[in-house]
Design a protein around this motif. Structure first.
Motif, PDB file in Angstrom:
ATOM      1  N   TRP A 275      -8.224  -0.483  -1.265  1.00  0.00           N
ATOM      2  CA  TRP A 275      -7.577  -0.350   0.213  1.00  0.00           C
ATOM      3  C   TRP A 275      -8.695   0.252   1.118  1.00  0.00           C
ATOM      4  O   TRP A 275      -8.764  -0.222   2.218  1.00  0.00           O
ATOM      5  CB  TRP A 275      -6.415   0.382  -0.013  1.00  0.00           C
TER       6      TRP A 275
ATOM      7  N   SER B 227      -6.391  -2.959  -5.001  1.00  0.00           N
ATOM      8  CA  SER B 227      -6.532  -1.264  -5.282  1.00  0.00           C
ATOM      9  C   SER B 227      -7.605  -0.957  -4.428  1.00  0.00           C
ATOM     10  O   SER B 227      -7.794   0.222  -3.922  1.00  0.00           O
ATOM     11  CB  SER B 227      -6.986  -0.834  -6.449  1.00  0.00           C
TER      12      SER B 227
ATOM     13  N   LEU C   5      -9.130  -7.005  -1.655  1.00  0.00           N
ATOM     14  CA  LEU C   5      -8.277  -5.890  -2.210  1.00  0.00           C
ATOM     15  C   LEU C   5      -8.334  -6.002  -3.682  1.00  0.00           C
ATOM     16  O   LEU C   5      -8.463  -4.980  -4.756  1.00  0.00           O
ATOM     17  CB  LEU C   5      -6.709  -5.982  -2.046  1.00  0.00           C
TER      18      LEU C   5
ATOM     19  N   ALA D  54       0.553  -1.218  -0.060  1.00  0.00           N
ATOM     20  CA  ALA D  54       0.025   0.082  -0.132  1.00  0.00           C
ATOM     21  C   ALA D  54       0.806   1.117  -0.208  1.00  0.00           C
ATOM     22  O   ALA D  54       0.431   2.283  -0.638  1.00  0.00           O
ATOM     23  CB  ALA D  54      -0.976   0.011   1.237  1.00  0.00           C
TER      24      ALA D  54
ATOM     25  N   LEU E 299      -3.040   1.114   6.135  1.00  0.00           N
ATOM     26  CA  LEU E 299      -3.486   0.782   4.643  1.00  0.00           C
ATOM     27  C   LEU E 299      -3.845   1.603   3.709  1.00  0.00           C
ATOM     28  O   LEU E 299      -3.904   1.548   2.494  1.00  0.00           O
ATOM     29  CB  LEU E 299      -4.438  -0.525   4.680  1.00  0.00           C
ATOM     30  N   ASN E 300      -4.072   2.973   4.356  1.00  0.00           N
ATOM     31  CA  ASN E 300      -4.702   3.907   3.528  1.00  0.00           C
ATOM     32  C   ASN E 300      -4.098   5.260   3.765  1.00  0.00           C
ATOM     33  O   ASN E 300      -4.157   6.173   3.053  1.00  0.00           O
ATOM     34  CB  ASN E 300      -6.214   4.040   3.872  1.00  0.00           C
TER      35      ASN E 300
ATOM     36  N   CYS F 146     -10.756  -2.736   2.085  1.00  0.00           N
ATOM     37  CA  CYS F 146     -10.086  -3.872   3.084  1.00  0.00           C
ATOM     38  C   CYS F 146     -10.061  -3.398   4.231  1.00  0.00           C
ATOM     39  O   CYS F 146     -10.288  -3.885   5.301  1.00  0.00           O
ATOM     40  CB  CYS F 146      -8.764  -4.020   2.215  1.00  0.00           C
ATOM     41  N   GLY F 147      -9.432  -1.906   4.480  1.00  0.00           N
ATOM     42  CA  GLY F 147      -9.448  -1.354   5.885  1.00  0.00           C
ATOM     43  C   GLY F 147     -10.562  -1.649   6.521  1.00  0.00           C
ATOM     44  O   GLY F 147     -10.504  -1.549   7.656  1.00  0.00           O
TER      45      GLY F 147
END
Length: 410
Positions: free
Chosen positions: A386, A384, A379, A256, A314-315, A389-390
């Motif tokens: 993110w 992509s 993901l 990431a 992650l972001n 996912c987070g």
């Protein structure tokens, strides 16, 4: 007739908490450094054995699968032969596997030796806390567990530091044999220092005889049913979720960050800083739990902190990211210590710890497996999604926090 570790033990003085914990720290470091002797030399290993990246990945992932397969059997073996004896056998196996691995030229044989090293790791992880429970004053279990847990954390760090140095100075065989020698030193220290409490032989024989006449259904009703109680699973759930979030961060946060423009070498710090800060948090959480005589608040703090930190890591980049990294290391990474320290309270019967550690290790292994699988699915094929996912991992972590709140720590 074999003597069960669940037998009634004669009352005796406990060993010095720091002596026991430091020896077990050495043992944990030895088996963990074996696990992490490949990642930093993965490319030379691929060239030496003429394999692709997918095959090379099995030299590490086989440890996770070994944990899933052997967790419960190891718990049963610990109950039958005793945790100290099983650790001794595991360290001997680790030494033999590493020495044998030094001279293999086929990847299949290397994977066999890695699987044996994984079996050794499973035995030590499952039996170490039981040895602590039987040799250390219960009032000092927190700090003892904290020192013990450092072995696994620093073993990974030392593996990353010393593996390239040994490999490029002594070669493949020198590296494998060098770690075998370190494990042998840990084995000698463990055998000489750790003294298990004496066992009441008559009580042991009576209990073994009584158990021999019980069917599995009878044993389940009287003993094993605790592992299926809702309260026990409320305890297991946050531990499994913590492993999912931790593996997600360690596996995917560097990617990431690189997608957001961070230098690949700098992004690698993600996997080392939390582990280094865990030196502080593991000892602090252990000492605090001893002082408070409570573990539940620290478990809640650990899992909730992990839930909040994961989506940020992650972001987000910049100061917020590095601040979150520190928070994760100081608050979240102390959770495994208090989970182990609190486990006997949740089970309610110290005699169940031998089998219980096998169950807990199975939960941990499944969590680690999902931690490498679930984020990849979230993901997407282009890696992509993110935010999604987070967000999902954050909600999962908060569910773990709620589970810890509801769980009753006896």
């Amino acid at each position: 007739m074999s003597t069960s570790t669940e037998s009634v033990q004669k009352t005796g003085s406990y060993q010095n908490v720091f002596v026991v914990a430091i020896v077990l720290f050495l043992v944990a470091t030895a088996v963990t450094i074996m696990q992490y002797k490949i990642p930093t030399i993965m490319v030379p290993i691929m060239e030496q054995f003429a394999i692709d990246a997918n095959t090379a990945a099995w030299t590490m992932s086989i440890f996770t699968f070994t944990g899933i397969v052997l967790a419960l059997p190891v718990g049963m073996l610990s109950r039958k032969f005793g945790p100290k004896n099983l650790i001794i056998a595991a360290l001997i196996l680790d030494i033999i596997a590493s020495v044998a691995g030094a001279f293999v030229s086929d990847i299949a044989l290397l994977l066999v030796t890695r699987a044996l090293e994984g079996a050794s790791l499973v035995c030590v992880i499952a039996c170490g806390p039981v040895v602590l429970q039987q040799t250390v004053d219960p009032a000092r279990m927190g700090i003892a567990t904290g020192i013990w847990m450092l072995g696994g954390m620093l073993g990974a760090t030392f593996g990353g530091i010393f593996t390239p140095l040994l490999y490029y100075n002594t070669g493949f065989a020198g590296l494998w044999i060098g770690y075998a020698i370190f494990t042998a030193i840990a084995l000698v220290a463990f055998v000489l220092v750790i003294k298990m409490p004496p066992v009441d032989t008559h009580a042991a024989e009576q209990e073994a005889l009584a158990n021999a006449n019980k069917t599995f259904t009878e044993r389940f009703k009287t003993e094993y049913r605790v592992f299926f109680k809702p309260n026990t699973w409320l305890f297991y759930l946050p531990h499994a979720i913590f492993q999912i979030l931790l593996l997600a961060v360690l596996s995917f946060a560097p990617t990431a960050l690189q997608q957001q423009g961070m230098d690949p070498a700098l992004s690698g710090l993600v996997s080392t800083i939390p582990m280094l800060l865990a030196i502080i948090s593991s000892l602090a959480f252990g000492a605090i739990s001893d002082a408070m005589h409570r573990c539940k608040p620290l478990v809640i703090i650990g899992i909730v902190s992990m839930a909040i930190c994961t989506p940020i890591m992650l972001n987000v980049t910049g100061p917020v990211f590095w601040g979150t990294l520190v928070v994760m290391g100081l608050l979240a990474m102390g959770m495994p210590t208090v989970v182990i320290a609190a486990y006997p309270q949740v089970l309610g019967d110290p005699k169940l710890m031998t089998v219980g550690m096998g169950v807990l290790l199975l939960v941990q292994s499944v969590g680690q497996f999902l931690g490498s699988l679930v984020p990849g699915m979230l993901l997407g094929p282009d890696i992509s999604n993110w935010f999604v996912c987070g967000a999902v991992l954050c909600v999962l972590g908060l569910i773990g926090g709620l589970s810890a709140i509801v769980c009753k720590f006896k």
